[in-house]
Design a protein around this motif. Structure first.
Motif, PDB file in Angstrom:
ATOM      1  N   MET A  96      80.350  23.388 -54.645  1.00  0.00           N
ATOM      2  CA  MET A  96      79.398  24.476 -54.915  1.00  0.00           C
ATOM      3  C   MET A  96      79.671  25.110 -56.278  1.00  0.00           C
ATOM      4  SD  MET A  96      78.733  26.320 -51.239  1.00  0.00           S
ATOM      5  CE  MET A  96      80.418  26.397 -50.666  1.00  0.00           C
ATOM      6  N   THR A  97      80.942  25.230 -56.667  1.00  0.00           N
ATOM      7  CA  THR A  97      81.285  25.787 -57.976  1.00  0.00           C
ATOM      8  C   THR A  97      80.774  24.892 -59.089  1.00  0.00           C
ATOM      9  OG1 THR A  97      83.267  26.797 -57.029  1.00  0.00           O
ATOM     10  CG2 THR A  97      83.203  26.560 -59.416  1.00  0.00           C
ATOM     11  N   ILE A  98      80.953  23.596 -58.946  1.00  0.00           N
ATOM     12  CA  ILE A  98      80.453  22.648 -59.948  1.00  0.00           C
ATOM     13  C   ILE A  98      78.931  22.736 -60.043  1.00  0.00           C
ATOM     14  CG2 ILE A  98      80.193  20.184 -60.468  1.00  0.00           C
ATOM     15  CD1 ILE A  98      83.048  19.819 -59.307  1.00  0.00           C
ATOM     16  N   ALA A  99      78.259  22.834 -58.902  1.00  0.00           N
ATOM     17  CA  ALA A  99      76.797  22.939 -58.908  1.00  0.00           C
ATOM     18  C   ALA A  99      76.345  24.204 -59.628  1.00  0.00           C
ATOM     19  CB  ALA A  99      76.269  22.915 -57.478  1.00  0.00           C
ATOM     20  N   VAL A 100      77.025  25.317 -59.393  1.00  0.00           N
ATOM     21  CA  VAL A 100      76.656  26.577 -60.058  1.00  0.00           C
ATOM     22  C   VAL A 100      76.847  26.463 -61.564  1.00  0.00           C
ATOM     23  CG1 VAL A 100      77.363  28.982 -60.348  1.00  0.00           C
ATOM     24  CG2 VAL A 100      77.028  28.058 -58.063  1.00  0.00           C
ATOM     25  N   ILE A 101      77.946  25.849 -61.991  1.00  0.00           N
ATOM     26  CA  ILE A 101      78.203  25.701 -63.426  1.00  0.00           C
ATOM     27  C   ILE A 101      77.136  24.817 -64.072  1.00  0.00           C
ATOM     28  CG2 ILE A 101      79.818  24.719 -65.111  1.00  0.00           C
ATOM     29  CD1 ILE A 101      82.088  25.720 -63.240  1.00  0.00           C
ATOM     30  N   VAL A 102      76.811  23.692 -63.454  1.00  0.00           N
ATOM     31  CA  VAL A 102      75.814  22.770 -64.009  1.00  0.00           C
ATOM     32  C   VAL A 102      74.445  23.436 -64.094  1.00  0.00           C
ATOM     33  CG1 VAL A 102      74.546  20.624 -63.543  1.00  0.00           C
ATOM     34  CG2 VAL A 102      77.027  20.671 -63.347  1.00  0.00           C
ATOM     35  N   ILE A 103      74.041  24.120 -63.028  1.00  0.00           N
ATOM     36  CA  ILE A 103      72.730  24.786 -63.032  1.00  0.00           C
ATOM     37  C   ILE A 103      72.700  25.896 -64.079  1.00  0.00           C
ATOM     38  CG2 ILE A 103      71.206  26.247 -61.662  1.00  0.00           C
ATOM     39  CD1 ILE A 103      72.007  24.516 -59.232  1.00  0.00           C
ATOM     40  N   SER A 104      73.802  26.628 -64.236  1.00  0.00           N
ATOM     41  CA  SER A 104      73.859  27.688 -65.244  1.00  0.00           C
ATOM     42  C   SER A 104      73.714  27.115 -66.646  1.00  0.00           C
ATOM     43  CB  SER A 104      75.174  28.457 -65.137  1.00  0.00           C
ATOM     44  OG  SER A 104      75.276  29.090 -63.889  1.00  0.00           O
ATOM     45  N   VAL A 105      74.370  25.980 -66.922  1.00  0.00           N
ATOM     46  CA  VAL A 105      74.260  25.347 -68.246  1.00  0.00           C
ATOM     47  C   VAL A 105      72.824  24.884 -68.481  1.00  0.00           C
ATOM     48  CG1 VAL A 105      74.985  23.305 -69.584  1.00  0.00           C
ATOM     49  CG2 VAL A 105      76.684  24.712 -68.418  1.00  0.00           C
ATOM     50  N   LEU A 106      72.195  24.289 -67.476  1.00  0.00           N
ATOM     51  CA  LEU A 106      70.815  23.817 -67.638  1.00  0.00           C
ATOM     52  C   LEU A 106      69.849  24.980 -67.885  1.00  0.00           C
ATOM     53  CD1 LEU A 106      70.620  21.019 -64.908  1.00  0.00           C
ATOM     54  CD2 LEU A 106      70.759  20.751 -67.383  1.00  0.00           C
ATOM     55  N   VAL A 107      69.985  26.051 -67.135  1.00  0.00           N
ATOM     56  CA  VAL A 107      69.106  27.204 -67.331  1.00  0.00           C
ATOM     57  C   VAL A 107      69.370  27.836 -68.695  1.00  0.00           C
ATOM     58  CG1 VAL A 107      68.597  29.546 -66.518  1.00  0.00           C
ATOM     59  CG2 VAL A 107      68.763  27.671 -64.891  1.00  0.00           C
ATOM     60  N   GLY A 108      70.631  27.904 -69.100  1.00  0.00           N
ATOM     61  CA  GLY A 108      70.961  28.435 -70.430  1.00  0.00           C
ATOM     62  C   GLY A 108      70.344  27.595 -71.538  1.00  0.00           C
ATOM     63  N   ALA A 109      70.412  26.274 -71.413  1.00  0.00           N
ATOM     64  CA  ALA A 109      69.820  25.377 -72.412  1.00  0.00           C
ATOM     65  C   ALA A 109      68.307  25.549 -72.454  1.00  0.00           C
ATOM     66  CB  ALA A 109      70.193  23.927 -72.107  1.00  0.00           C
TER      67      ALA A 109
END
Length: 130
Positions: A96-109
């Motif tokens: 779940m932590t990895i998923a949150v980090i990946v989604i945060s990077v995608l939304v930031g981009a």
């Protein structure tokens, strides 16, 4: 014959029909009704044992905390966290932590690209480009 059955069904209420069905099942499965009766006896025994008055355990300080609103809040919060919350396993928490980090990077981009595009559109409109 079919008309009599249809009339009988119309005159019979749902509760009566359900009662007839359960009676038929009891005859077919006597072992289940014995299990149900045993469960009911156990439930009654549990409720009787719970009806006994509780004695305060521990020191008078604990009893004083329990009678206090704030103390009772913290004790109930502790009980809920300890006994009622289902905590994730280490692997679930990691995933779940990895998923949150990946989604945060995608939304930031995505937001960075939108900001960059709108900034250059603004510069084109006002004519302040190079």
């Amino acid at each position: 014959m079919a008309n009599k059955m249809a009339e009988k069904k119309k005159s019979t209420g749902r509760s009566q029909t359900a009662e007839l069905k359960t009676r038929g099942k009891e005859k077919e499965q006597p072992a289940k009704s014995a299990r149900v009766a045993t469960r009911e006896v156990r439930k009654e025994q549990k409720t009787e044992s719970k009806a006994a008055p509780r004695r305060e355990k521990g020191s008078p300080i604990v009893a004083r905390i329990r009678s206090n609103r704030i103390g009772r809040f913290f004790l109930e919060a502790y009980y809920e966290l300890r006994h009622k919350v289902t905590w994730p396993t280490f692997e679930q928490a990691r995933n779940m932590t990895i998923a949150v980090i990946v989604i945060s990077v995608l939304v930031g981009a995505l937001l960075a690209a939108a900001d960059f595009g709108l900034y250059h559109l603004f510069l084109l409109i006002i004519g302040g480009g190079k």
